[in-house]
Motif scaffolding. Structure first.
Motif, PDB file in Angstrom:
ATOM      1  N   GLY A 170      -5.338   3.445  -4.841  1.00  0.00           N
ATOM      2  CA  GLY A 170      -6.433   2.752  -4.157  1.00  0.00           C
ATOM      3  C   GLY A 170      -7.442   2.180  -5.130  1.00  0.00           C
ATOM      4  N   SER A 190      -8.087  -1.788  -5.511  1.00  0.00           N
ATOM      5  CA  SER A 190      -9.397  -2.356  -5.186  1.00  0.00           C
ATOM      6  C   SER A 190      -9.769  -3.433  -6.208  1.00  0.00           C
ATOM      7  CB  SER A 190     -10.466  -1.267  -5.117  1.00  0.00           C
ATOM      8  OG  SER A 190     -10.666  -0.694  -6.391  1.00  0.00           O
ATOM      9  N   VAL A 218      -5.390   5.927  -0.042  1.00  0.00           N
ATOM     10  CA  VAL A 218      -5.458   4.531  -0.472  1.00  0.00           C
ATOM     11  C   VAL A 218      -6.517   3.800   0.352  1.00  0.00           C
ATOM     12  CG1 VAL A 218      -4.224   2.315  -0.503  1.00  0.00           C
ATOM     13  CG2 VAL A 218      -3.079   4.385  -1.312  1.00  0.00           C
ATOM     14  N   THR A 219      -6.460   3.961   1.671  1.00  0.00           N
ATOM     15  CA  THR A 219      -7.394   3.270   2.558  1.00  0.00           C
ATOM     16  C   THR A 219      -8.829   3.701   2.275  1.00  0.00           C
ATOM     17  OG1 THR A 219      -5.679   3.212   4.255  1.00  0.00           O
ATOM     18  CG2 THR A 219      -7.931   2.798   4.983  1.00  0.00           C
ATOM     19  N   LEU A 241     -10.079   2.027  -0.889  1.00  0.00           N
ATOM     20  CA  LEU A 241     -10.325   0.603  -0.647  1.00  0.00           C
ATOM     21  C   LEU A 241     -11.634   0.423   0.132  1.00  0.00           C
ATOM     22  CD1 LEU A 241      -6.750  -0.729   0.296  1.00  0.00           C
ATOM     23  CD2 LEU A 241      -7.929  -0.858  -1.907  1.00  0.00           C
TER      24      LEU A 241
END
Ligand SMILES: [Zn+2]
Length: 427
Positions: free
Chosen positions: A340, A344, A372-373, A376
């Motif tokens: 992530g 980004s 990961v989310t 981000l």
């Protein structure tokens, strides 16, 4: 082939060929209309000649002439009308599954994968060879790949296919001439014209050969053959021993000015981190690459482990995570956070709405997507009003080799006149 996907996605050129800019002459107009009709057939499936005329704005007579040429060239077949329909149903047209076929080869760090794909996008033959290619000289690996591909080619011919083009994916930096300049995880591979050498080793006529980075071809595989029809702008993350990224913008592959971009695995996530195969420190691969992840959980570094199914170390890692083993879950989540962070940086620069997790990341997605989310959300500055979607590749480990096999077929669909050169004088 999913409806509406492939026909408008243009194939990147390694020749730099551009269509002429002079006023359209008669032959150029026919060439354009031939491609227009074939793209419509590929996208829509089962259109009749009359429906094609409505869709394209061409006259029925012109459509019929063009369809006849496409059928004569072996690209299109016309089926019997469907029964039970009211009125006089037309005969549906579709791409010819027995027409030209594409041969795909993926040479990766710990395996070689080959497949044959027909014009409809169906995989007709596939073969996989696991083995650590870091220990072998390039010519030895190329010979193994050529033998496997030759075997598939013979099988394809026996089933009536005409293998016409070759695409090759490799885990490194490939320029527009198809030369592999550097592969951080295959140190002996430098300055190698991979597709050209394989073409010579195969020793059979090919209409086109193409070589590209494995993540780029995986992104094209997802674009052309994946389940999502609406993916036009995304970054495909290829998780293998190396970590690569294929960037698609507006349905076209973005390869950078020299074709050498997308090296997501060598984005720094920890400047004081472990030494990387590229010579730097703390690259994403040293935290989130396949071997880094297996080492963190004490699993053996078996060759071909990500694609060889049961018995591979990635399968074992998956089993441990499913069983809730803390060490496995923590290691995957740590890799997800590093991924992530690296992503980004990509997304702050490129402004892409979707991340596709591919390779072995697709299998680990249930534990990867959340970290990961989360990273981000914390790090991509436009996130508060335009969040990034993180999805899983529908092709898994086959994305690269299917994209490689699809290259020559996309070229035919984009410009069928080039496939059967004399058609323009007949139509
Ligand atoms: Zn590196």
């Amino acid at each position: 082939m999913p409806k509406g996907k492939s026909v408008f996605a243009r194939v990147p050129s390694q020749t730099g060929r551009q269509l002429p800019r002079a006023p359209a002459r008669q032959q150029l107009l026919k060439r354009h209309n031939l491609a227009l009709v074939l793209r419509q057939i590929a996208a829509s499936r089962k259109l009749s000649r009359a429906q094609l005329a409505l869709c394209t704005g061409l006259t029925k007579a012109t459509v019929s002439t063009l369809v006849d040429a496409l059928m004569e060239g072996g690209l299109v077949v016309e089926s019997d009308p469907e029964r039970g329909l009211i009125g006089r149903p037309g005969s549906p047209l579709s791409l010819n599954p027995q027409g030209p076929a594409g041969l795909g080869i993926e040479i990766n760090v710990d395996y070689v994968s080959t497949c044959v794909v027909d014009l409809t996008g169906a995989v007709r033959q596939r073969r996989l060879l696991a083995g650590d290619n870091r220990l072998l000289r390039p010519e030895v690996v190329l010979q193994r790949a050529a033998r496997a591909a030759s075997h598939l080619w013979t099988e394809a011919e026996a089933s009536g296919l005409n293998v016409s083009g070759l695409g090759v994916g490799v885990p490194g930096l490939v320029d527009f001439d198809g030369v592999l300049h550097r592969a951080p995880n295959l140190l002996k591979w430098q300055g190698i014209p991979v597709a050209e050498l394989l073409s010579d080793m195969l020793g059979r006529p090919l209409r086109s050969v193409y070589c590209d980075n494995e993540a780029n071809l995986a992104a094209l595989g997802e674009l052309w053959f994946g389940q999502r029809d609406d993916l036009r702008d995304f970054v495909f993350v290829s998780g293998e021993i190396g970590v690569g990224a294929g960037i698609v913008i507006g349905g076209e592959l973005f390869r950078g000015v020299r074709g050498l971009g997308g090296e997501l695995g060598h984005v720094t996530v920890d400047p004081m981190g472990p030494a990387c195969s590229c010579g730097a420190r703390g690259c994403l691969e040293t935290v989130a690459g396949q071997e880094a992840l297996l080492e963190a959980t004490g699993l053996p570094l078996k060759a071909g482990t990500a694609i060889s199914g049961p018995g591979g170390s990635v399968a074992e890692l998956l089993d441990r995570a499913l069983a809730g083993e803390q060490a496995a879950v923590i290691a995957i989540e740590k890799a997800g956070r590093a991924l992530g962070i690296a992503l980004s940086a990509f997304l702050n620069v490129l402004d892409l709405p979707t991340v596709v997790l591919g390779g072995f990341y697709a299998e680990l997605a249930p534990w990867l997507v959340s970290p990961v989310t989360s990273e981000l959300a914390d790090r991509v500055v436009n996130h508060s009003w335009s969040s990034t979607e993180v999805v899983v590749s529908s092709l898994g480990a086959d994305a690269t080799v299917r994209g490689a096999a699809g290259i020559s077929l996309r070229r035919i669909i984009d410009d069928p006149a080039a496939w059967f050169g004399d058609v323009l004088t007949k139509t």
